[in-house]
Write an enzyme that holds these catalytic residues in place. Structure first.
Site, mmCIF file in Angstrom:
data_model
loop_
_atom_site.group_PDB
_atom_site.id
_atom_site.type_symbol
_atom_site.label_atom_id
_atom_site.label_comp_id
_atom_site.label_asym_id
_atom_site.label_seq_id
_atom_site.Cartn_x
_atom_site.Cartn_y
_atom_site.Cartn_z
ATOM 1 N N ASP A 118 0.863 -1.309 0.174
ATOM 2 C CA ASP A 118 0.240 -0.074 -0.086
ATOM 3 C C ASP A 118 0.756 1.359 0.065
ATOM 4 O O ASP A 118 0.340 2.201 0.486
ATOM 5 C CB ASP A 118 -0.720 -0.018 1.474
ATOM 6 C CG ASP A 118 0.080 -0.261 2.620
ATOM 7 O OD1 ASP A 118 1.043 0.304 2.641
ATOM 8 O OD2 ASP A 118 -0.886 -0.675 3.696
ATOM 9 N N GLU A 140 -0.408 -8.837 -1.541
ATOM 10 C CA GLU A 140 -0.983 -8.577 -0.111
ATOM 11 C C GLU A 140 -2.142 -7.500 -0.584
ATOM 12 O O GLU A 140 -2.248 -6.315 -0.242
ATOM 13 C CB GLU A 140 0.075 -7.667 0.756
ATOM 14 C CG GLU A 140 -0.546 -7.543 2.318
ATOM 15 C CD GLU A 140 0.572 -6.714 3.063
ATOM 16 O OE1 GLU A 140 0.384 -5.304 2.934
ATOM 17 O OE2 GLU A 140 1.494 -7.164 3.734
ATOM 18 N N GLU A 154 -2.351 5.082 3.011
ATOM 19 C CA GLU A 154 -2.223 3.618 2.567
ATOM 20 C C GLU A 154 -3.679 2.906 2.092
ATOM 21 O O GLU A 154 -3.561 2.183 1.247
ATOM 22 C CB GLU A 154 -1.778 2.708 3.587
ATOM 23 C CG GLU A 154 -0.080 3.066 3.750
ATOM 24 C CD GLU A 154 0.308 4.065 4.709
ATOM 25 O OE1 GLU A 154 -0.708 4.760 5.112
ATOM 26 O OE2 GLU A 154 1.429 4.727 4.755
ATOM 27 N N HIS A 233 5.505 4.307 13.294
ATOM 28 C CA HIS A 233 5.801 5.389 12.171
ATOM 29 C C HIS A 233 4.679 5.864 11.796
ATOM 30 O O HIS A 233 4.915 6.743 10.600
ATOM 31 C CB HIS A 233 6.752 4.647 11.079
ATOM 32 C CG HIS A 233 6.044 3.674 10.545
ATOM 33 N ND1 HIS A 233 5.106 4.163 9.304
ATOM 34 C CD2 HIS A 233 5.949 2.361 10.579
ATOM 35 C CE1 HIS A 233 4.616 2.791 9.002
ATOM 36 N NE2 HIS A 233 5.194 1.871 9.925
ATOM 37 N N ARG A 235 1.807 7.830 9.765
ATOM 38 C CA ARG A 235 1.570 9.197 9.358
ATOM 39 C C ARG A 235 0.487 9.785 10.247
ATOM 40 O O ARG A 235 0.479 11.310 10.930
ATOM 41 C CB ARG A 235 1.030 9.497 7.970
ATOM 42 C CG ARG A 235 2.259 10.010 7.393
ATOM 43 C CD ARG A 235 2.277 9.787 5.664
ATOM 44 N NE ARG A 235 3.605 9.638 5.177
ATOM 45 C CZ ARG A 235 4.020 10.299 4.478
ATOM 46 N NH1 ARG A 235 3.658 11.598 4.649
ATOM 47 N NH2 ARG A 235 5.358 10.129 3.796
ATOM 48 N N HIS A 266 12.073 4.471 13.768
ATOM 49 C CA HIS A 266 12.126 4.717 12.303
ATOM 50 C C HIS A 266 12.829 6.025 12.170
ATOM 51 O O HIS A 266 12.867 6.875 12.925
ATOM 52 C CB HIS A 266 10.662 4.939 12.226
ATOM 53 C CG HIS A 266 10.325 4.663 10.415
ATOM 54 N ND1 HIS A 266 10.609 5.770 9.764
ATOM 55 C CD2 HIS A 266 9.656 3.953 9.952
ATOM 56 C CE1 HIS A 266 10.107 5.485 8.569
ATOM 57 N NE2 HIS A 266 9.462 4.379 8.645
HETATM 58 C C1 UD1 Z 1 6.327 4.707 4.198
HETATM 59 C C2 UD1 Z 1 5.228 4.200 3.647
HETATM 60 C C3 UD1 Z 1 4.220 3.416 4.796
HETATM 61 C C4 UD1 Z 1 4.994 2.359 5.106
HETATM 62 C C5 UD1 Z 1 6.464 2.867 5.962
HETATM 63 C C6 UD1 Z 1 7.368 1.835 6.234
HETATM 64 C C7 UD1 Z 1 4.009 5.827 2.014
HETATM 65 C C8 UD1 Z 1 3.069 6.996 1.960
HETATM 66 N N1 UD1 Z 1 4.520 5.713 3.222
HETATM 67 O O1 UD1 Z 1 6.145 5.596 5.277
HETATM 68 O O2 UD1 Z 1 2.998 2.905 4.000
HETATM 69 O O3 UD1 Z 1 4.374 1.645 6.175
HETATM 70 O O4 UD1 Z 1 7.133 3.670 4.807
HETATM 71 O O5 UD1 Z 1 8.264 2.153 6.910
HETATM 72 O O6 UD1 Z 1 4.464 5.288 1.106
HETATM 73 N N2 UD1 Z 1 13.866 8.195 5.978
HETATM 74 C C9 UD1 Z 1 15.142 8.018 6.057
HETATM 75 N N3 UD1 Z 1 15.740 6.887 5.845
HETATM 76 C C10 UD1 Z 1 15.100 5.898 5.373
HETATM 77 C C11 UD1 Z 1 13.496 5.786 5.540
HETATM 78 C C12 UD1 Z 1 12.931 7.114 5.634
HETATM 79 O O7 UD1 Z 1 15.626 9.109 6.539
HETATM 80 O O8 UD1 Z 1 15.546 4.918 4.994
HETATM 81 C C13 UD1 Z 1 12.988 9.527 6.371
HETATM 82 C C14 UD1 Z 1 13.119 10.451 5.430
HETATM 83 O O9 UD1 Z 1 13.305 11.493 5.808
HETATM 84 C C15 UD1 Z 1 11.663 10.324 4.450
HETATM 85 C C16 UD1 Z 1 10.834 10.105 5.989
HETATM 86 O O10 UD1 Z 1 11.623 9.318 6.431
HETATM 87 O O11 UD1 Z 1 11.461 11.590 3.810
HETATM 88 C C17 UD1 Z 1 9.517 9.592 5.407
HETATM 89 O O12 UD1 Z 1 9.872 8.675 4.508
HETATM 90 P P1 UD1 Z 1 8.455 8.108 3.611
HETATM 91 O O13 UD1 Z 1 8.662 7.036 2.542
HETATM 92 O O14 UD1 Z 1 7.956 9.090 2.964
HETATM 93 O O15 UD1 Z 1 7.330 7.499 4.577
HETATM 94 P P2 UD1 Z 1 7.382 6.427 6.037
HETATM 95 O O16 UD1 Z 1 6.612 7.276 6.804
HETATM 96 O O17 UD1 Z 1 8.483 5.998 6.041
HETATM 97 N N1 UDP Z 2 11.878 -4.174 11.125
HETATM 98 C C1 UDP Z 2 13.171 -4.413 10.781
HETATM 99 N N2 UDP Z 2 14.157 -3.742 11.154
HETATM 100 C C2 UDP Z 2 13.424 -2.876 12.503
HETATM 101 C C3 UDP Z 2 12.230 -2.635 12.601
HETATM 102 C C4 UDP Z 2 11.145 -3.389 11.870
HETATM 103 O O1 UDP Z 2 13.810 -5.139 9.917
HETATM 104 O O2 UDP Z 2 14.213 -2.094 13.200
HETATM 105 C C5 UDP Z 2 10.775 -5.224 9.984
HETATM 106 C C6 UDP Z 2 9.699 -6.086 10.622
HETATM 107 O O3 UDP Z 2 10.021 -7.284 10.913
HETATM 108 C C7 UDP Z 2 8.321 -5.812 9.738
HETATM 109 C C8 UDP Z 2 8.849 -4.541 8.709
HETATM 110 O O4 UDP Z 2 10.150 -4.071 9.387
HETATM 111 O O5 UDP Z 2 8.766 -6.969 8.702
HETATM 112 C C9 UDP Z 2 7.874 -3.468 9.133
HETATM 113 O O6 UDP Z 2 8.217 -2.337 8.495
HETATM 114 P P1 UDP Z 2 7.579 -1.051 8.915
HETATM 115 O O7 UDP Z 2 7.167 -0.943 10.412
HETATM 116 O O8 UDP Z 2 8.548 0.171 8.439
HETATM 117 O O9 UDP Z 2 6.267 -0.838 7.828
HETATM 118 P P2 UDP Z 2 4.823 -1.308 7.991
HETATM 119 O O10 UDP Z 2 4.884 -2.982 8.220
HETATM 120 O O11 UDP Z 2 4.145 -0.715 8.891
HETATM 121 O O12 UDP Z 2 4.412 -1.129 6.423
#
Ligand code: UD1
Ligand code: UDP
Length: 400
Positions: A118, A140, A154, A233, A235, A266
């Site tokens: 999603d 999924e 999502e 994490h 939003r 996160h």
């Molecule tokens: C995204 C997904 C969410 C998913 C989540 C998993 C969307 C809209 N959101 O949310 O569905 O559950 O990932 O974790 O697609 N950042 C870093 N390094 C990283 C990753 C993120 O610095 O490796 C920071 C950056 O500033 C980035 C911010 O996190 O801009 C947000 O990342 P983003 O992918 O926009 O949204 P998430 O809240 O991570």
């Molecule tokens: N996970 C990981 N390292 C961490 C925290 C989570 O590998 O420090 C894994 C966890 O096992 C799960 C996935 O990340 O499979 C979940 O990711 P996240 O919570 O970022 O996204 P969501 O599942 O909510 O989309």
């Protein structure tokens, strides 16, 4: 060339396409959970080279957190759009992902594109797949809360991907029923289990043999303690929700001297700021960097209680018999709640403190929530999805 010859050539071409030529499958990955959940499927496709030519494109919506996963599963992307920028808006990610993916599709000319879940990356992968008239497989599929702002964005991404997809892979019967209820053609819907369970099973075996490098510093800190593992994490919880979550965690840590809270935080700055401000410096709260998947599975296996808003963690915890308190008002994963492993506790301080305290102090409640179940699959989802791609190959060709 006479008509007979032409006809024979066409038959030969169709035969080659259907039987001899491997299907070109482009897998699009953006974030950590997509990486974890698509890795076993990519490995499955790679292990069947006569049937599939596997091409992986990462958008880089996540960077460090996705690279950790790719490294864990030894997957080298063929394309990397490197999109991540600090605090970029949803519209910015969408615009850049669509433009980048358009070029990749033009170059690769895939038969099938696979997207997962999603995220914005998944939605863009499906949308660009449609523009290029490629068969779209949604891994999924069929998860819904019924509230378009929870989870945001999502829930809408999922609905939009269901409109675009040709092959739907719901993990459970419940998600299958949702798709059928929305009028999706039953012949295109295949219940496979969730590929996250494939990833978990693959990784659990490895970490049972050796403590992963990322977890070694934790091993001694955690010895003899009760462990609460936290991830978060979403939003829709940014701001007040995270302030509450952190305040509740601090209160519970203050009240229990035998407890260690471990929280791999996160990397989203909107999460980092309140977590470090409210929980930093507490002697029983370990704020750590996101863990490698091996490190996380090791920690999850050791934890007594899990407090999370993560989708993936809600799916993994029941398989390991870990009680999960879900810090959300809604969930699209009701199977964990029905199995008795998960409870929805929302983001109010009072509810989180009450439920966590109850789990830590009432053995009967704890026992009822810690019976290992497998509501999300048996670890064969990737193989089942690959088999469906083969079985539907002729339809795939027809639909072009
Ligand atoms: C995204 C997904 C969410 C998913 C989540 C998993 C969307 C809209 N959101 O949310 O569905 O559950 O990932 O974790 O697609 N950042 C870093 N390094 C990283 C990753 C993120 O610095 O490796 C920071 C950056 O500033 C980035 C911010 O996190 O801009 C947000 O990342 P983003 O992918 O926009 O949204 P998430 O809240 O991570
Ligand atoms: N996970 C990981 N390292 C961490 C925290 C989570 O590998 O420090 C894994 C966890 O096992 C799960 C996935 O990340 O499979 C979940 O990711 P996240 O919570 O970022 O996204 P969501 O599942 O909510 O989309």
């Amino acid at each position: 060339m006479n008509q007979g010859h032409c006809f024979l050539n066409r038959i030969l071409l169709i035969f080659l396409c259907l039987v001899v030529m491997p299907q070109k499958v482009l897998t699009v990955i953006g974030t950590r959970p997509e990486g974890i959940k698509l890795a076993p499927l990519v490995l499955e496709l790679q292990s069947r080279p006569s049937e599939f030519k596997s091409i992986v494109c990462v958008t880089g919506q996540h960077r460090e957190m996705l690279d950790q996963v790719l490294e864990s599963f030894k997957i080298e992307p063929d394309f990397d759009l490197n999109l991540m920028a600090p605090n970029q808006t949803l519209a910015q990610i969408t615009a850049r992902a669509v433009a980048g993916l358009d070029k990749v599709f033009g170059e690769v000319l895939p038969d099938v594109v696979l997207v997962q879940g999603d995220t914005t990356t998944a939605f863009c992968g499906a949308l660009v797949g449609h523009y290029h008239q490629v068969t779209i497989g949604h891994v999924e599929a069929g998860l819904r809360t019924g509230n378009k702002f929870s989870p945001f964005p999502e829930e809408l991404n999922r609905r939009l991907i269901s409109q675009l997809a040709d092959l739907h892979f719901p993990p459970t019967k419940c998600s299958q029923d949702i798709l059928l209820g929305e009028g999706v053609n039953p012949a295109k819907v295949f219940v496979t289990g969730n590929t996250v369970i494939d990833a978990l099973m693959l990784t659990r075996e490895k970490v049972a043999v050796e403590v992963p490098a990322a977890a070694k510093p934790l091993d001694s800190i955690l010895s003899g303690k009760r462990i609460v593992l936290v991830t978060g994490h979403r939003r829709e919880s940014h701001g007040k929700g995270f302030e509450n979550i952190c305040t509740a965690i601090r209160q519970v840590a203050d009240a229990h001297e035998d407890l260690v809270v471990v929280y791999p935080v996160h990397l989203n700055p909107k999460v980092q700021e309140p977590v470090n401000r409210i929980l930093g410096g507490h002697k029983r709260i370990c704020l750590i960097q996101p863990l490698s998947y091996q490190g996380f599975v090791w920690l999850l296996n050791k934890a007594d209680v899990v407090l999370t808003d993560s989708g993936g963690v809600q799916e993994e915890a029941p398989s390991l018999g870990k009680p999960v308190l879900v810090m959300r008002e809604t969930t699209e994963r009701p199977e964990g709640v029905a199995a008795g492993n998960a409870k929805l506790v929302g983001t109010s301080i009072e509810k989180i403190v009450d439920h966590l305290t109850e789990l830590l102090s009432n053995p009967a409640v704890y026992a009822a929530m810690s019976d290992a179940k497998n509501p999300y699959g048996d670890g064969t989802a990737s193989k089942q999805i690959a088999d469906v791609l083969i079985a539907t190959k002729s339809q795939v060709m027809d639909s072009k």
